[in-house]
Design a protein around this motif. Structure first.
Motif, short mmCIF file in Angstrom:
data_model
loop_
_atom_site.label_atom_id
_atom_site.label_comp_id
_atom_site.label_asym_id
_atom_site.label_seq_id
_atom_site.Cartn_x
_atom_site.Cartn_y
_atom_site.Cartn_z
N MET A 1 0.90 -0.84 0.33
CA MET A 1 0.00 0.42 -0.09
C MET A 1 0.60 1.45 -0.08
SD MET A 1 -2.78 0.84 2.91
CE MET A 1 -3.60 2.39 2.79
N VAL A 2 0.45 2.13 -1.05
CA VAL A 2 1.79 3.06 -0.91
C VAL A 2 1.01 4.19 -0.41
CG1 VAL A 2 2.19 5.42 -3.01
CG2 VAL A 2 2.03 3.31 -3.56
N SER A 3 1.85 4.90 0.46
CA SER A 3 1.47 5.51 2.02
C SER A 3 2.88 6.87 1.75
CB SER A 3 1.23 5.58 3.38
OG SER A 3 2.70 5.03 3.73
N VAL A 4 3.59 6.97 0.87
CA VAL A 4 4.61 7.85 0.62
C VAL A 4 4.90 8.09 -0.74
CG1 VAL A 4 7.14 8.58 1.00
CG2 VAL A 4 6.31 7.72 2.64
N ASP A 5 4.84 9.35 -0.98
CA ASP A 5 4.75 10.06 -2.74
C ASP A 5 6.60 10.04 -2.63
OD1 ASP A 5 2.58 11.10 -2.74
OD2 ASP A 5 2.78 13.18 -1.56
N VAL A 6 7.91 9.94 -1.33
CA VAL A 6 9.18 10.77 -1.87
C VAL A 6 9.78 9.63 -0.87
CG1 VAL A 6 10.99 11.62 -2.83
CG2 VAL A 6 9.48 11.89 -3.70
N PHE A 7 10.03 9.30 -0.43
CA PHE A 7 11.34 8.54 -0.32
C PHE A 7 13.06 8.72 -0.45
CE2 PHE A 7 13.59 4.90 2.03
CZ PHE A 7 13.73 5.14 3.16
N VAL A 8 13.96 9.45 0.76
CA VAL A 8 15.06 9.58 0.41
C VAL A 8 15.84 8.40 1.38
CG1 VAL A 8 17.02 11.48 0.87
CG2 VAL A 8 14.26 12.38 -0.33
N ILE A 9 17.13 7.53 0.02
CA ILE A 9 18.02 7.58 1.60
C ILE A 9 19.44 7.97 0.75
CG2 ILE A 9 19.29 5.24 1.60
CD1 ILE A 9 16.72 4.20 -0.40
N GLY A 10 19.25 8.02 2.18
CA GLY A 10 20.90 9.13 2.32
C GLY A 10 21.12 10.35 2.46
N GLY A 11 23.05 11.72 2.60
CA GLY A 11 22.40 12.53 2.46
C GLY A 11 22.15 13.53 3.27
N VAL A 12 21.93 13.02 4.41
CA VAL A 12 21.80 14.29 5.56
C VAL A 12 23.53 14.54 6.54
CG1 VAL A 12 20.14 12.98 6.76
CG2 VAL A 12 20.46 15.40 6.70
N GLY A 55 4.54 19.64 -0.02
CA GLY A 55 2.89 19.18 0.00
C GLY A 55 3.08 18.15 0.07
N MET A 56 4.21 17.35 -0.34
CA MET A 56 3.94 15.56 -0.87
C MET A 56 4.57 15.31 0.65
SD MET A 56 6.16 15.52 -3.82
CE MET A 56 5.33 14.18 -4.95
N ASP A 57 4.11 14.23 0.37
CA ASP A 57 4.41 13.28 2.37
C ASP A 57 6.23 12.31 2.00
OD1 ASP A 57 2.26 13.78 2.88
OD2 ASP A 57 1.59 11.77 1.83
N ARG A 135 5.89 6.07 -3.44
CA ARG A 135 5.98 6.17 -5.27
C ARG A 135 7.10 6.31 -5.74
NH1 ARG A 135 2.71 11.06 -6.56
NH2 ARG A 135 2.81 9.99 -8.86
N HIS A 136 7.87 6.67 -5.14
CA HIS A 136 9.01 7.83 -5.86
C HIS A 136 10.63 7.04 -4.71
CE1 HIS A 136 11.79 9.35 -8.46
NE2 HIS A 136 12.47 9.30 -7.54
N VAL A 137 11.23 6.31 -5.08
CA VAL A 137 12.57 6.48 -3.94
C VAL A 137 13.75 7.94 -4.70
CG1 VAL A 137 14.44 5.46 -2.98
CG2 VAL A 137 12.32 4.25 -2.80
N ALA A 251 11.13 20.29 -7.07
CA ALA A 251 9.98 20.29 -7.84
C ALA A 251 10.06 19.95 -8.74
CB ALA A 251 10.56 21.63 -8.14
N PHE A 252 11.30 19.05 -10.00
CA PHE A 252 10.83 18.45 -10.65
C PHE A 252 10.06 17.31 -10.54
CE2 PHE A 252 12.14 15.38 -13.99
CZ PHE A 252 12.34 16.04 -15.72
N LEU A 253 10.55 16.48 -9.36
CA LEU A 253 10.00 15.36 -9.03
C LEU A 253 8.48 15.94 -8.48
CD1 LEU A 253 12.39 13.60 -6.71
CD2 LEU A 253 12.31 13.37 -8.93
N ALA A 254 8.28 16.59 -7.42
CA ALA A 254 7.15 17.16 -7.56
C ALA A 254 6.02 16.99 -9.20
CB ALA A 254 7.04 18.07 -6.83
N THR A 255 6.32 17.62 -10.03
CA THR A 255 6.15 17.64 -10.69
C THR A 255 4.92 16.93 -11.93
OG1 THR A 255 7.00 20.24 -11.03
CG2 THR A 255 5.59 19.59 -12.96
N TRP A 256 6.41 16.37 -11.80
CA TRP A 256 6.54 14.35 -12.98
C TRP A 256 5.45 13.46 -12.20
CZ3 TRP A 256 9.49 10.15 -11.77
CH2 TRP A 256 9.51 8.89 -12.80
N LEU A 257 5.99 13.74 -10.83
CA LEU A 257 4.82 12.97 -10.08
C LEU A 257 3.62 12.88 -10.15
CD1 LEU A 257 7.68 11.82 -7.17
CD2 LEU A 257 6.51 10.17 -8.85
N ASP A 258 3.69 14.24 -10.25
CA ASP A 258 1.72 14.71 -10.73
C ASP A 258 0.89 14.59 -11.84
OD1 ASP A 258 -0.45 16.14 -9.52
OD2 ASP A 258 -0.37 17.71 -10.59
N GLY A 259 1.85 14.62 -12.94
CA GLY A 259 1.74 13.53 -14.23
C GLY A 259 1.97 14.81 -15.19
#
Length: 303
Positions: A1-12, A55-57, A135-137, A251-259
């Motif tokens: 079940m998808v509950s996260v829009d973008v999940f980031v691995i590493g880089g903090v 506004g993304m999860d 949805r996206h990593v 912003a690129f990812l948010a716009t692309w994932l919005d279709g």
């Protein structure tokens, strides 16, 4: 079940910003500078923060140290309400010192906490539960994150990465370049044949070469490259370019994932990157969805 829009691995990590009178620095024993400030930053943080502001999860997982910097990072994400999964390591939290000139240019001195992080084996539970519900990593080019790539190859999600200043030769970046559907890279030292290599050897649908003040270049598989001109925001002058590339990616990812189309995504990225340059520090004032839409409509009205 998808509950996260973008999940980031590493880089903090923690950025220390030093505003210097000029770059390169003059040869002097002592240089007086403005007050030195530090921020939670680095590339993965910029992407997750950018997506959150739009506004993304969004959530993030990474390795941090058992130190004051690691405590600050955990407190920051808790305060923002951004899910953060961490593995504590004795190597310490990553840090950088960024020198910023009056025109916003920067020189980043990156302390990668090496060699403590190289070759460090990490239990896949750091990323697997979140990968299964996103949805996206977005994968930062941390050595440990390479271990997540086989899982991403079979996961039901799209993948992106930012190769930063890849020279087209360094083997460290190649696994990431071939594992992503969307590849971001700096145009600075990139050879002419590198983008073709990414398409030929990986799964990329699009490659974005970011060129700073020259804008960006959108490459979509089997299509002619498109130059995306830089955006100038008259009411928001450039003071600090730290985090501009990460804002572009978000912003690129948010716009692309919005279709929306690849080109619309790149144009949104340009606006978000320009906006990020208008505030001092790292990721201190990233664009919101409302601000982005207002500026997109303004750009469209002037075409």
């Amino acid at each position: 079940m998808v509950s996260v829009d973008v999940f980031v691995i590493g880089g903090v990590g923690i950025d220390t910003i030093v505003r210097v009178p000029e770059l390169p620095l003059p040869v002097r024993e002592t240089i007086r500078v403005e007050p030195i400030e530090s921020y939670v930053g680095h590339t993965g943080h910029g992407v997750v923060m950018g997506c959150h502001r739009l506004g993304m999860d969004a959530g993030i997982a990474d390795l941090i140290g058992e130190d004051a910097e690691g405590d600050r990072i955990r407190w920051t994400y808790e305060k923002l309400g951004i899910p953060f999964t961490a593995v504590l390591t004795p190597g310490g939290t990553r840090r950088s010192v960024n020198l910023v000139s009056p025109d916003g240019r920067r020189l980043s001195l990156y302390d990668a906490r090496q060699p403590q992080y190289d070759g460090l084996k990490v239990h896949p539970d750091l990323w697997r539960p979140d990968v299964a519900r996103t949805r996206h990593v977005h994968v930062s080019i941390m050595d440990f994150a390479r271990q997540a790539l086989p899982d991403l190859a079979t996961a039901d999600c799209s993948v992106s990465t930012d190769l930063h200043d890849w020279d087209g030769v360094d083997d460290f970046h190649r696994d990431f370049a071939t594992a992503a559907d969307v590849v971001f890279v700096s145009a600075g030292v990139l050879p002419d044949d590198a983008i073709g290599w990414i398409f030929a050897h990986g799964r990329a649908q699009a490659v974005v070469a970011m060129a700073g003040a020259d804008g960006s270049y959108l490459h979509v598989a089997a299509e002619k490259p498109v130059h995306i001109p830089p955006i100038e925001l008259p009411d928001r002058s450039v003071v600090d370019s730290n985090g501009a590339g990460d804002a572009y990616v978000a912003a690129f990812l948010a716009t692309w994932l919005d279709g929306r189309s690849w080109r619309e995504a790149a144009q949104a990225g340009s606006i978000a990157g320009a906006w990020a340059c208008g505030s001092p520090g790292t990721h201190t004032d990233l664009i919101t969805a409302e601000q982005l839409m207002t500026l997109i409509l303004k750009e469209l009205s002037t075409d």
